[in-house]
Design a protein around this motif. Sequence first.
Motif, PDB file in Angstrom:
ATOM      1  N   GLY A 160       0.812  -1.215   0.000  1.00  0.00           N
ATOM      2  CA  GLY A 160       0.000   0.000   0.000  1.00  0.00           C
ATOM      3  C   GLY A 160       0.838   1.254   0.000  1.00  0.00           C
ATOM      4  N   SER A 161       2.101   1.153  -0.381  1.00  0.00           N
ATOM      5  CA  SER A 161       3.007   2.303  -0.345  1.00  0.00           C
ATOM      6  C   SER A 161       3.635   2.513  -1.712  1.00  0.00           C
ATOM      7  N   ILE A 162       4.274   3.666  -1.853  1.00  0.00           N
ATOM      8  CA  ILE A 162       5.111   3.918  -3.017  1.00  0.00           C
ATOM      9  C   ILE A 162       6.546   4.041  -2.531  1.00  0.00           C
ATOM     10  N   VAL A 163       7.450   3.423  -3.252  1.00  0.00           N
ATOM     11  CA  VAL A 163       8.870   3.462  -2.906  1.00  0.00           C
ATOM     12  C   VAL A 163       9.604   4.268  -3.972  1.00  0.00           C
ATOM     13  N   ILE A 164      10.392   5.252  -3.533  1.00  0.00           N
ATOM     14  CA  ILE A 164      11.190   6.073  -4.436  1.00  0.00           C
ATOM     15  C   ILE A 164      12.661   5.859  -4.088  1.00  0.00           C
ATOM     16  N   GLU A 165      13.449   5.513  -5.079  1.00  0.00           N
ATOM     17  CA  GLU A 165      14.878   5.270  -4.863  1.00  0.00           C
ATOM     18  C   GLU A 165      15.709   6.329  -5.579  1.00  0.00           C
ATOM     19  N   VAL A 166      16.686   6.863  -4.860  1.00  0.00           N
ATOM     20  CA  VAL A 166      17.696   7.754  -5.445  1.00  0.00           C
ATOM     21  C   VAL A 166      19.021   7.022  -5.329  1.00  0.00           C
ATOM     22  N   ARG A 167      19.583   6.642  -6.477  1.00  0.00           N
ATOM     23  CA  ARG A 167      20.769   5.776  -6.499  1.00  0.00           C
ATOM     24  C   ARG A 167      21.898   6.467  -7.254  1.00  0.00           C
ATOM     25  N   ASP A 168      23.112   6.293  -6.774  1.00  0.00           N
ATOM     26  CA  ASP A 168      24.269   6.795  -7.516  1.00  0.00           C
ATOM     27  C   ASP A 168      25.344   5.715  -7.550  1.00  0.00           C
ATOM     28  N   ASP A 169      26.228   5.793  -8.541  1.00  0.00           N
ATOM     29  CA  ASP A 169      27.316   4.814  -8.658  1.00  0.00           C
ATOM     30  C   ASP A 169      28.644   5.456  -8.250  1.00  0.00           C
ATOM     31  N   GLY A 170      28.598   6.224  -7.173  1.00  0.00           N
ATOM     32  CA  GLY A 170      29.774   6.955  -6.713  1.00  0.00           C
ATOM     33  C   GLY A 170      30.634   6.168  -5.751  1.00  0.00           C
ATOM     34  N   ALA A 171      31.301   6.906  -4.846  1.00  0.00           N
ATOM     35  CA  ALA A 171      32.271   6.292  -3.940  1.00  0.00           C
ATOM     36  C   ALA A 171      31.613   5.568  -2.774  1.00  0.00           C
ATOM     37  N   GLY A 172      30.337   5.856  -2.511  1.00  0.00           N
ATOM     38  CA  GLY A 172      29.668   5.248  -1.365  1.00  0.00           C
ATOM     39  C   GLY A 172      30.014   5.976  -0.078  1.00  0.00           C
ATOM     40  N   LEU A 173      29.319   5.635   0.997  1.00  0.00           N
ATOM     41  CA  LEU A 173      29.564   6.249   2.297  1.00  0.00           C
ATOM     42  C   LEU A 173      30.764   5.593   2.970  1.00  0.00           C
ATOM     43  N   ASN A 174      31.601   6.410   3.584  1.00  0.00           N
ATOM     44  CA  ASN A 174      32.766   5.926   4.314  1.00  0.00           C
ATOM     45  C   ASN A 174      32.370   5.713   5.775  1.00  0.00           C
ATOM     46  N   LYS A 175      32.220   4.447   6.171  1.00  0.00           N
ATOM     47  CA  LYS A 175      31.729   4.139   7.518  1.00  0.00           C
ATOM     48  C   LYS A 175      32.603   4.758   8.596  1.00  0.00           C
ATOM     49  N   GLU A 176      33.902   4.601   8.466  1.00  0.00           N
ATOM     50  CA  GLU A 176      34.817   5.086   9.501  1.00  0.00           C
ATOM     51  C   GLU A 176      34.754   6.608   9.609  1.00  0.00           C
ATOM     52  N   ARG A 177      34.644   7.267   8.473  1.00  0.00           N
ATOM     53  CA  ARG A 177      34.581   8.721   8.475  1.00  0.00           C
ATOM     54  C   ARG A 177      33.284   9.214   9.128  1.00  0.00           C
ATOM     55  N   VAL A 178      32.162   8.527   8.825  1.00  0.00           N
ATOM     56  CA  VAL A 178      30.882   8.881   9.430  1.00  0.00           C
ATOM     57  C   VAL A 178      30.940   8.668  10.939  1.00  0.00           C
ATOM     58  N   TRP A 179      31.518   7.547  11.352  1.00  0.00           N
ATOM     59  CA  TRP A 179      31.622   7.205  12.788  1.00  0.00           C
ATOM     60  C   TRP A 179      32.443   8.262  13.530  1.00  0.00           C
ATOM     61  N   LYS A 180      33.607   8.626  12.965  1.00  0.00           N
ATOM     62  CA  LYS A 180      34.470   9.621  13.615  1.00  0.00           C
ATOM     63  C   LYS A 180      33.766  10.974  13.714  1.00  0.00           C
ATOM     64  N   LYS A 181      33.068  11.361  12.662  1.00  0.00           N
ATOM     65  CA  LYS A 181      32.374  12.649  12.676  1.00  0.00           C
ATOM     66  C   LYS A 181      31.242  12.631  13.716  1.00  0.00           C
ATOM     67  N   ALA A 182      30.568  11.476  13.872  1.00  0.00           N
ATOM     68  CA  ALA A 182      29.489  11.364  14.852  1.00  0.00           C
ATOM     69  C   ALA A 182      30.032  11.504  16.276  1.00  0.00           C
ATOM     70  N   ILE A 183      31.199  10.912  16.547  1.00  0.00           N
ATOM     71  CA  ILE A 183      31.820  11.041  17.875  1.00  0.00           C
ATOM     72  C   ILE A 183      32.260  12.491  18.091  1.00  0.00           C
ATOM     73  N   GLU A 184      32.830  13.090  17.056  1.00  0.00           N
ATOM     74  CA  GLU A 184      33.293  14.474  17.146  1.00  0.00           C
ATOM     75  C   GLU A 184      32.149  15.429  17.473  1.00  0.00           C
ATOM     76  N   LYS A 185      30.969  15.169  16.930  1.00  0.00           N
ATOM     77  CA  LYS A 185      29.818  16.034  17.163  1.00  0.00           C
ATOM     78  C   LYS A 185      28.996  15.621  18.369  1.00  0.00           C
ATOM     79  N   GLY A 186      29.444  14.585  19.076  1.00  0.00           N
ATOM     80  CA  GLY A 186      28.751  14.164  20.275  1.00  0.00           C
ATOM     81  C   GLY A 186      27.504  13.341  20.027  1.00  0.00           C
ATOM     82  N   LEU A 187      27.346  12.838  18.819  1.00  0.00           N
ATOM     83  CA  LEU A 187      26.182  11.999  18.513  1.00  0.00           C
ATOM     84  C   LEU A 187      26.365  10.589  19.063  1.00  0.00           C
ATOM     85  N   LEU A 188      27.605  10.174  19.255  1.00  0.00           N
ATOM     86  CA  LEU A 188      27.929   8.877  19.855  1.00  0.00           C
ATOM     87  C   LEU A 188      28.848   9.101  21.042  1.00  0.00           C
TER      88      LEU A 188
END
Length: 693
Positions: free
Chosen positions: A444-472
């Motif tokens: 009963g829903s509509i699904v919209i996808e936005v896809r790119d073939d780029g570098a992808g998300l850098n897990k370690e970089r996201v994690w470090k930035k989250a700690i730096e900003k106090g999110l973790l």
Amino acid sequence: MALDMEQLRRIFYEECRENLEVLERELLALDPDGDVDLDIINTIFRAAHSIKGGGATFNLNEISQFTHVMETLLDEAREGKRRLDADTIDLLLKGGDCINSMLVAYETDADFDHELRDDLTKQLNQLLGGDSPDEAQSSATSDEATPTEGDGDWVIRFIPNKDMFFSGNDPVRILRELFDLGVHCSVECITDDLPIFSELEPEMCYLQWHIVVDGELEKHLIEEIFEWVEDECSLDISKLDTNTSGSGHAESSDASGNETSKAASEPAAESAAVPVPPKPKTPAKAAAKADAVSSIRVEIDKVDNLINLVGELVITQSMLTELGQNFSESKLERLQAGLDQLLQNTKELQESVLNIRMLPISFAFNRFPRLIRDLSSQLGKTVELVIEGEQTELDKTVLERITDPLVHLVRNAVDHGLEGPEARLSNGKSETGRVSLNAYHQGGSIVIEVRDDGAGLNKERVWKKAIEKGLLHHDMALDDLSDHQVYNLIFAPGFSTAEQVSDVSGRGVGMDVVKRNIEDLGGHIEVDSEPNVGSIFRISLPLTLAILDGQLIKLADQVFVVPLISIIESIQIESDRVKVATGGVELYRLREENIPILRLKEEFELGETGALDKQLLCLVEAGGNRVGLLLDEMLGQQQVVIKSLESNYTRVNGISGATILGDGSVSLILDVQGLMSGFLSRVGDSKSHIAAA
């Protein structure tokens, strides 16, 4: 029948926007380095011509005059005198944006950027060979009035249909345009069909015109002026050869432009030439709309189906009315059958009415080719846009509100997701990056996808930035988090991994707003990513905001509605599966997963729940998180009509709206995402509780 000019003006606004969409779409389809596609150029020219003509009809002179310069440029292109290169296409696209800004200004009685308009006019006129807007306009006009062979004048017989005014067209405007060509014109107004005053209908056109135009004018320029009304008049354009004595030899053209050769004796004018009223010196701005009127164009098949269903409903109502007269017990069976038929008719009518509000998502997707083109040029990247599922339909309200989040996701995909050409080549990829938009129905829903073939998300970089900003917490290791939990951190307020702030993105504002706007629509967003392969942002939305499939639940003596789309399953609690984690959070162990328990009674201050043994637990999911809602009783499932609580009362945390049940009572609809977000923020990070359990 009164002629409502304001209503006609609003119709023009809609048609103008449609023509602007055509103009933009076809300009983007042009290949500046390929073969000339005259079909596309003619389509663009017709769109500009319609905008110009409509603007002049409603005295929106600034739109008409600006579009005239664009039209002149396009006319040269379709005649093969000019090639539309990349720079010219960019300029014409900016011209379309300028027309849209002027249109908004007329609608709202506001002002627009006159400097931008003048600058674009100057650039267009420079392409046409003029030195200034006024000089180039004059030059364009004089170019149109190129002398042709022959000494005879043009004789025009213009007989408008009597109902021409109802389409918003004005014969006087057309005559003014003839005078604007800069040649001598004489006009005779013929009043033979004018009735006596008592029979005159002021909304009808009874006049005809006999016009003589200086022969030093190309005939196609005259035809273009009347092109706007060619289906609403009788028109004859003929060449009067003055070298022939007695009767003139006329080469005539009918309203469709087909030429014939005939001998005709033109009657002498019996009255003096009637001058055409001059243009008003001050442009008349359209009246501001008291309220913004949102409209929708509906396929005739949908309207026919709706009419048929109303007819069926009337028949059923008549049958029930007849049964109600002198009702007896013997009529019970027929009454039951009639009520069943009424239920079926009502359900079909509801679905038909909702279907009228459904529009293809192409209305939102169509803006992205232009966006990708502009971003590619701005960022120095080569980007290919792939669109799929553009005919997938969803509610107009949802469509309007999802457009801005999609724009932000696409901009991020091009700016952050896709690497530069050199980086892509060094990674073994094609120099051209790809951004894909896809829409499809799922349940009963509509699904919209936005896809790119780029570098992808850098897990370690996201994690470090989250700690730096106090999110973790600083001692939270990367291995303690799943990929899904790490990727969801990008939706936190102010989160950004961009090293440099640009005009496109990277200011740390936006993704949290995207998530909030999607959740306000009753949907959710999730992201998947793989290094050097790309990322997918997946949005799930309800098809409509007017009707909701809901599960009725009971808390104390109150009935609430839980959106069915949020429910995973419902179970009866087994007390030995309940654990209490650090901080007093109750968890239910289900198939190797610990589910936090939210006691709804306490949440809404409806009393104490008591022991959990044998209580009902409704597992719901939103925003990638799962929570078990503790209930007293589960009732039936039902489609409910959503009424806004905020507009009728005030915003209430955990409640998304209200509905009226069959017994006339009011029931509140739970905001599952809001409930879960507030609950999880109070108890802290669910990962730590699960680990401690």
